[in-house]
Scaffold this active site. Structure first.
Site, short mmCIF file in Angstrom:
data_model
loop_
_atom_site.label_atom_id
_atom_site.label_comp_id
_atom_site.label_asym_id
_atom_site.label_seq_id
_atom_site.Cartn_x
_atom_site.Cartn_y
_atom_site.Cartn_z
N CYS A 64 0.88 -1.21 -0.01
CA CYS A 64 0.12 0.12 -0.18
C CYS A 64 0.89 1.28 -0.06
CB CYS A 64 -0.78 0.03 1.32
SG CYS A 64 -1.94 -1.10 1.21
N ARG B 143 -6.89 2.91 -5.36
CA ARG B 143 -6.63 2.40 -6.55
C ARG B 143 -5.82 1.08 -6.51
NH1 ARG B 143 -6.47 7.85 -6.61
NH2 ARG B 143 -6.93 8.94 -8.41
#
Length: 119
Positions: A73, A88
C-alpha cells in the site's frame, strides 16, 4: 505473459469497515471480470488518497485469500481538487489474454477517473 490491470473505487468514508468493504468489492470485481484466480496474480499495488487512513486496503485482499500474493500500500499524490476517498490498484497477472481483452475496473464515483475504460 504478464499484464497489468488497473482499477479504482471511491470509498464512502474514512472508516475501517468502509475501506475493507470497498476494496473487497474492487478486487472481487476485477478478478471476476478478468476470469482470474489468485494463482495467476503476481502482485498488487494499492494506493489510497491521503484522506483514507483508517485501514490498509491490502487487508481486504488478504481476507479474500491473497495469502501468498505480494501486496503493498502507498499514499496517492495529494493533488488539489482530486477525487476524494479513492482506493486504486494495479495488479500484475499472468495471462494469455491479449491487452484488448483485459478489463480495467472503475467503480462508484471512481468511474469519473477513467470514463474511457471504465466498465
Amino acid at each position: 505473459m504478464v499484464r497489468a490491470i488497473r482499477g479504482a473505487i471511491q470509498v464512502d468514508a474514512n472508516d475501517r469497515d468502509a475501506i475493507i468493504e470497498a476494496t473487497a468489492e474492487l478486487v472481487s470485481t476485477l478478478m471476476e471480470r478478468n476470469r482470474l484466480t489468485t494463482a495467476e496474480v503476481i502482485s498488487v499495488l494499492f494506493t489510497a488518497t491521503p484522506d483514507l487512513t483508517a485501514e490498509f486496503p491490502a487487508l481486504a485482499a488478504r481476507k479474500l485469500g491473497f495469502d501468498d500474493v505480494p501486496l503493498i500500500c502507498a499514499t496517492e499524490i495529494d493533488v488539489p481538487g482530486a477525487l476524494p476517498r479513492v482506493v486504486r490498484l494495479m495488479a500484475h497477472v499472468e495471462t494469455d489474454r491479449p491487452r484488448a481483452e483485459i478489463n480495467h475496473v472503475y467503480l462508484r464515483g471512481a468511474v469519473a477517473l477513467r470514463q474511457d475504460i471504465a466498465q
